[in-house]
Scaffold this motif. Sequence first.
Motif, PDB file in Angstrom:
ATOM      1  N   GLU A 255       1.466  80.012  24.164  1.00 57.24           N
ATOM      2  CA  GLU A 255       0.182  79.770  24.948  1.00 57.24           C
ATOM      3  C   GLU A 255      -0.866  79.908  23.916  1.00 57.24           C
ATOM      4  N   ASN A 259       0.080  73.393  20.821  1.00 60.33           N
ATOM      5  CA  ASN A 259      -1.024  72.279  21.384  1.00 60.33           C
ATOM      6  C   ASN A 259      -0.172  71.686  22.487  1.00 60.33           C
ATOM      7  N   LYS A 260      -1.061  71.474  23.556  1.00 62.50           N
ATOM      8  CA  LYS A 260      -0.457  70.547  24.778  1.00 62.50           C
ATOM      9  C   LYS A 260       0.586  69.685  24.537  1.00 62.50           C
ATOM     10  N   LYS A 261       0.224  68.720  23.719  1.00 59.49           N
ATOM     11  CA  LYS A 261       1.191  67.540  23.652  1.00 59.49           C
ATOM     12  C   LYS A 261       2.591  68.041  23.294  1.00 59.49           C
ATOM     13  N   LYS A 263       3.835  71.079  23.463  1.00 56.70           N
ATOM     14  CA  LYS A 263       4.159  71.905  25.065  1.00 56.70           C
ATOM     15  C   LYS A 263       4.882  70.986  26.007  1.00 56.70           C
ATOM     16  N   ASP A 264       4.361  69.888  26.349  1.00 57.56           N
ATOM     17  CA  ASP A 264       4.554  68.875  27.389  1.00 57.56           C
ATOM     18  C   ASP A 264       5.894  68.145  27.056  1.00 57.56           C
TER      19      ASP A 264
END
Length: 280
Positions: A255, A259-261, A263-264
């Motif tokens: 967390e 980065n979100k990319k 993680k997704d």
Amino acid sequence: MIIWLASYPKSGNTWVRSIIAALMHTNDGVFKFELLNQIKQFPSKKYFKDFTNDFENIHEIKKYWESAQDFINLDNKVKFFKTHHINCKIGQYSFTSKKNTLATIYITRDPRNLVNSISNHFSKSVEDSKNFLFAPKIITKFEKEDDLDNGSLITLLGTWNEHYNFWKNNNENFLLIKYEDLINNTNSELDKIIAFIKRFTPIQTDEIKNKNIIKTTSFNYLQNLEEKGGFDENAYDTNDTKKKFFNLGPKNNWENNLNKKIKDEIELKFYVEMKELGYL
């Protein structure tokens, strides 16, 4: 017969191996790095040198997976082996079988947290570390040491979810240990490990010994031991400099550093297994 300590790399195998080494090979539960020598890695060259010298050819090595284990099990004693190898079958050749495998302790870790650990250990970018989890992988060398007795052997990993599923689905006596549970409730996980092993071999332990095991195999304790020397399973960077093995441990929180990319992408790719394991 072999009890496997199996895991994808950087999932906590060395931690569990330390716990079991202190449990099975000390009277007082106090861990020292030399105890890791009691639990060898498989595959490694010492177990294959009488069968072949083509150590980096998976299609040669696969022929002798079971033969090497047959030889190991000639004494009919219960023994523990660490492995990162996927429990696969290539053609007619299986990595292991009921004949040689008594049980498996499988250690898993949230793949979102593996990215940073793999990046550090294998000197990869975060993007490459994510791809490491996504693509079937063959590792030819884990440590700097490459002599005939101790050198690690070509190891087939598969993807992160393939690795988990192949071990889970191909083993009757199976104990799952989550890295996160080891962090949050080490006492309970140690009790689970003891109860599982007692099904197959006697264990001498008590409350004091268990407390010593937990204390001397904690991440901070192992990190301090590494700084004092005596740990020889480190990776090396491109400048041939030894890298810290016990790096972040519980402080490695996806967390804060993923980065979100990425993680997704991980959550989409491994949704079924992450949901099953309680990571989603």
